[in-house]
Design a protein around this motif. Structure first.
Motif, mmCIF file in Angstrom:
data_model
loop_
_atom_site.group_PDB
_atom_site.id
_atom_site.type_symbol
_atom_site.label_atom_id
_atom_site.label_comp_id
_atom_site.label_asym_id
_atom_site.label_seq_id
_atom_site.Cartn_x
_atom_site.Cartn_y
_atom_site.Cartn_z
ATOM 1 N N ILE A 166 3.767 10.227 11.439
ATOM 2 C CA ILE A 166 2.937 10.659 10.323
ATOM 3 C C ILE A 166 2.049 11.811 10.765
ATOM 4 O O ILE A 166 1.793 12.013 11.951
ATOM 5 N N ARG A 167 1.554 12.566 9.770
ATOM 6 C CA ARG A 167 0.692 13.702 10.054
ATOM 7 C C ARG A 167 -0.171 13.971 8.844
ATOM 8 O O ARG A 167 0.289 13.847 7.710
ATOM 9 N N GLY A 168 -1.425 14.314 9.056
ATOM 10 C CA GLY A 168 -2.301 14.615 7.931
ATOM 11 C C GLY A 168 -3.616 15.194 8.407
ATOM 12 O O GLY A 168 -3.880 15.298 9.607
ATOM 13 N N PRO A 189 -2.953 23.164 12.506
ATOM 14 C CA PRO A 189 -4.330 23.585 12.786
ATOM 15 C C PRO A 189 -5.246 22.418 13.182
ATOM 16 O O PRO A 189 -4.898 21.245 13.021
ATOM 17 N N ALA A 190 -6.433 22.773 13.655
ATOM 18 C CA ALA A 190 -7.363 21.800 14.237
ATOM 19 C C ALA A 190 -7.726 20.622 13.327
ATOM 20 O O ALA A 190 -7.920 19.507 13.825
ATOM 21 N N PRO A 191 -7.853 20.785 11.991
ATOM 22 C CA PRO A 191 -8.223 19.626 11.167
ATOM 23 C C PRO A 191 -7.153 18.533 11.113
ATOM 24 O O PRO A 191 -7.418 17.438 10.630
ATOM 25 N N TRP A 192 -5.971 18.811 11.593
ATOM 26 C CA TRP A 192 -4.852 17.886 11.490
ATOM 27 C C TRP A 192 -4.725 17.014 12.737
ATOM 28 O O TRP A 192 -5.157 17.381 13.820
ATOM 29 N N ASN A 193 -4.115 15.845 12.528
ATOM 30 C CA ASN A 193 -3.673 15.020 13.632
ATOM 31 C C ASN A 193 -2.556 14.119 13.117
ATOM 32 O O ASN A 193 -2.197 14.199 11.935
ATOM 33 N N GLY A 194 -2.019 13.283 13.973
ATOM 34 C CA GLY A 194 -0.921 12.441 13.513
ATOM 35 C C GLY A 194 -0.441 11.507 14.603
ATOM 36 O O GLY A 194 -1.016 11.433 15.690
ATOM 37 N N MET A 202 0.846 -1.200 0.000
ATOM 38 C CA MET A 202 0.000 0.000 0.000
ATOM 39 C C MET A 202 0.876 1.242 0.000
ATOM 40 O O MET A 202 1.753 1.391 0.835
ATOM 41 N N ALA A 203 0.656 2.135 -0.939
ATOM 42 C CA ALA A 203 1.427 3.369 -1.020
ATOM 43 C C ALA A 203 0.929 4.352 0.033
ATOM 44 O O ALA A 203 -0.231 4.339 0.438
ATOM 45 N N VAL A 204 1.814 5.213 0.476
ATOM 46 C CA VAL A 204 1.435 6.271 1.401
ATOM 47 C C VAL A 204 0.591 7.296 0.660
ATOM 48 O O VAL A 204 0.972 7.756 -0.426
ATOM 49 N N PRO A 205 -0.597 7.686 1.187
ATOM 50 C CA PRO A 205 -1.410 8.698 0.512
ATOM 51 C C PRO A 205 -0.608 9.967 0.249
ATOM 52 O O PRO A 205 0.213 10.370 1.076
ATOM 53 N N SER A 206 -0.851 10.593 -0.880
ATOM 54 C CA SER A 206 -0.066 11.768 -1.267
ATOM 55 C C SER A 206 -0.262 12.929 -0.312
ATOM 56 O O SER A 206 0.590 13.804 -0.209
ATOM 57 N N ASP A 207 -1.403 12.959 0.401
ATOM 58 C CA ASP A 207 -1.652 14.062 1.324
ATOM 59 C C ASP A 207 -1.376 13.669 2.772
ATOM 60 O O ASP A 207 -1.872 14.285 3.699
ATOM 61 N N LEU A 208 -0.576 12.621 2.948
ATOM 62 C CA LEU A 208 -0.117 12.224 4.270
ATOM 63 C C LEU A 208 1.362 12.555 4.387
ATOM 64 O O LEU A 208 2.159 12.182 3.520
ATOM 65 N N ILE A 209 1.746 13.285 5.429
ATOM 66 C CA ILE A 209 3.143 13.670 5.628
ATOM 67 C C ILE A 209 3.813 12.620 6.495
ATOM 68 O O ILE A 209 3.359 12.324 7.601
ATOM 69 N N VAL A 254 -5.474 4.141 7.887
ATOM 70 C CA VAL A 254 -4.055 4.477 7.807
ATOM 71 C C VAL A 254 -3.427 4.433 9.200
ATOM 72 O O VAL A 254 -2.317 3.904 9.399
ATOM 73 N N THR A 255 -4.143 4.979 10.175
ATOM 74 C CA THR A 255 -3.628 5.016 11.544
ATOM 75 C C THR A 255 -3.409 3.618 12.100
ATOM 76 O O THR A 255 -2.375 3.326 12.712
ATOM 77 N N ALA A 256 -4.396 2.742 11.906
ATOM 78 C CA ALA A 256 -4.263 1.371 12.395
ATOM 79 C C ALA A 256 -3.090 0.657 11.725
ATOM 80 O O ALA A 256 -2.361 -0.105 12.373
ATOM 81 N N ARG A 257 -2.902 0.906 10.430
ATOM 82 C CA ARG A 257 -1.794 0.265 9.716
ATOM 83 C C ARG A 257 -0.442 0.745 10.243
ATOM 84 O O ARG A 257 0.482 -0.054 10.435
ATOM 85 N N PHE A 258 -0.314 2.060 10.477
ATOM 86 C CA PHE A 258 0.955 2.555 11.009
ATOM 87 C C PHE A 258 1.200 2.041 12.423
ATOM 88 O O PHE A 258 2.328 1.708 12.797
#
Length: 449
Positions: free
Chosen positions: A14-16, A103-108, A1-8, A26-30
């Motif tokens: 990771i952060r997105g 900002p608030a929409p982000w987590n990681g 599985m490739a890392v999503p392009s909008d995931l840092i 994605v979180t469970a996989r990481f």
């Protein structure tokens, strides 16, 4: 599985944006990838106050439990408390659910090793490889991991900080302090620490709801509405934390926001007064700390940018203090994570011992002006651009450990190519703002020419 392009993806996690690049899947996989490297062992899990953290917590637990990990869930906690807990519990590592100052929409997810430090790049690369390959450790039905809630490790963290200073000296001054936790994870510990130091604390957004009262990055540009309250409440100092509480910003008694670079400089000044020794800062951190180390007869070393790089060099040099100019202070007696609570204790101690207001302590530091800029430069042109910079300042001292750093007599330039976009970041520091601006302009002309 490739890392999503909008995931840092960085060296430490990771952060997105939640619901876009960063999802429960994605979180469970990481988490499963991380868990596969510590399968069956004890892992600490914590989060900052962001509302999305509860959803991501369940995903992290699923990934870790599937690898048979024994999870110690310490709930909402500062990032340095998470690192402290790893060592306190003899855990194999930790995952902190946070997007730091985004900002608030982000987590990681921020990942730690058994030493309580953020993962170095080589270990992070292994976990990313496991994530992409889907090569996870999978426990049978009778070997699934477990979750428990340990005793309050934050209280132990606070006591460890207090043990590094004279509490009586600070308490004797009965400081009134303004604390802005911005609804992040550090409000409860910050409030308790200040109470233990005998301070009368004016609290602002100290409940860890994650509903930010202002922009989350604690820089002067975001504190314009908050800063005047320090003077209005007749406080000796204002402390401002970021959401996961690994950075400390300062507001002086006049209501003036102080550069985030000053936090580390003041901490270095106090720590070297306690115990002379090596200091480690990164390539982009102000020369203030370097000058203070020299004045104390102590060596100062510079690492590549990034907390893991600072920690690595601190270990190699047996440094007594280190950190980054973003308000991050690292004291190895407490842990290998930027710790604002250490910074608060040191700065209050400095104010108490010297009997000087914060504004005077800041004015007595070496005075420099710093400017951060960026210029569009293709990745292919980077080697040519770096060579041209060296030719432009042939007498400067050269360091290539992290991009290119040029040191002149009373100035420096740090130039780094971005990993994610065709730009170079140029930071200059000089005795005056005009000189720093001139250096950045000249560097920009060279790299874009």
């Amino acid at each position: 599985m490739a890392v999503p392009s909008d995931l840092i993806v960085s060296v430490s996690g990771i952060r997105g944006i939640v619901g876009a690049g960063l999802t429960a899947e994605v979180t469970a996989r990481f988490a499963a990838a991380f868990g596969s490297t510590v399968a069956g062992q004890r892992v600490v899990v914590s989060r900052d106050g962001r509302p999305s953290g509860e959803m991501l917590r369940h995903a992290v637990l699923a990934g870790l439990l599937g690898a048979g990990c024994i999870v110690e869930d310490i709930g909402i906690a500062p990032t340095p408390t998470c690192g402290f807990a790893v060592r306190q519990m003899n855990a194999a590592g930790a995952i902190q659910i946070t997007a730091s100052h985004n900002p608030a929409p982000w987590n990681g997810l921020k990942m730690f090793g058994a030493d309580g430090a953020v993962l170095p790049a080589n270990t992070g690369a292994v976990i990313r490889g496991l994530y992409e390959a889907g090569a996870f450790a999978r426990s049978a039905w009778d070997a699934i991991g477990s979750v428990s809630v340990p005793p309050d490790v934050a209280a132990d963290h606070g006591r460890a900080v207090l043990d590094t200073i004279s509490v009586a000296t600070v308490a004797g001054q009965q400081f009134r302090v303004f604390l802005d936790a911005n609804a992040g994870a550090g409000g409860p510990l910050g409030t308790q620490l200040l109470a233990d130091l005998g301070c009368d604390t004016i609290q602002y957004a100290c409940d860890p709801t994650g509903l930010f009262a202002h922009e989350p990055e604690p820089i002067p540009a975001h504190l314009g509405d908050v800063a005047p309250w320090v003077k209005q409440h007749e406080c000796a100092v204002g402390f401002v934390l970021d959401p996961d509480s690994d950075r400390l910003a300062l507001i002086d008694e006049t209501g003036t926001c102080v550069s985030e670079e000053v936090t580390l400089a003041l901490a270095v000044k106090y720590r070297l007064r306690q115990q002379p020794g090596a200091v480690v800062i990164n390539m982009s951190t102000s020369r203030m700390s370097e000058d203070l180390a020299a004045a104390a007869g102590c060596p100062c070393f510079r690492s590549a940018v990034g907390e893991a790089n600072v920690v690595g060099l601190m270990r190699a040099t047996q440094a007594v203090i280190g950190g980054e100019g973003n308000g991050g202070v690292i004291d190895p007696r407490i842990g290998w994570v930027r710790d604002p609570f250490v910074g608060m204790a040191f700065i209050l101690s400095l104010m108490a011992e010297d009997r000087k207001p914060l504004s005077q302590l800041v004015a007595e530091l070496p005075q420099y002006a710093m400017l951060k800029t960026k210029f569009t430069v293709s990745r292919e042109r980077l080697p040519e651009a770096m060579a041209a910079l060296v030719a432009r300042w042939p007498d400067a001292r050269i360091n290539r450990d992290d991009g290119l750093r040029l040191d002149g007599g009373d100035w420096w330039l740090h130039v780094r190519g971005s990993n994610t976009e065709p730009v170079v970041r140029v930071i200059a520091e000089a005795p005056t703002a005009e000189r720093a601006e001139e250096l950045c302009r000249q560097a920009g002309t060279v790299v874009t020419g």
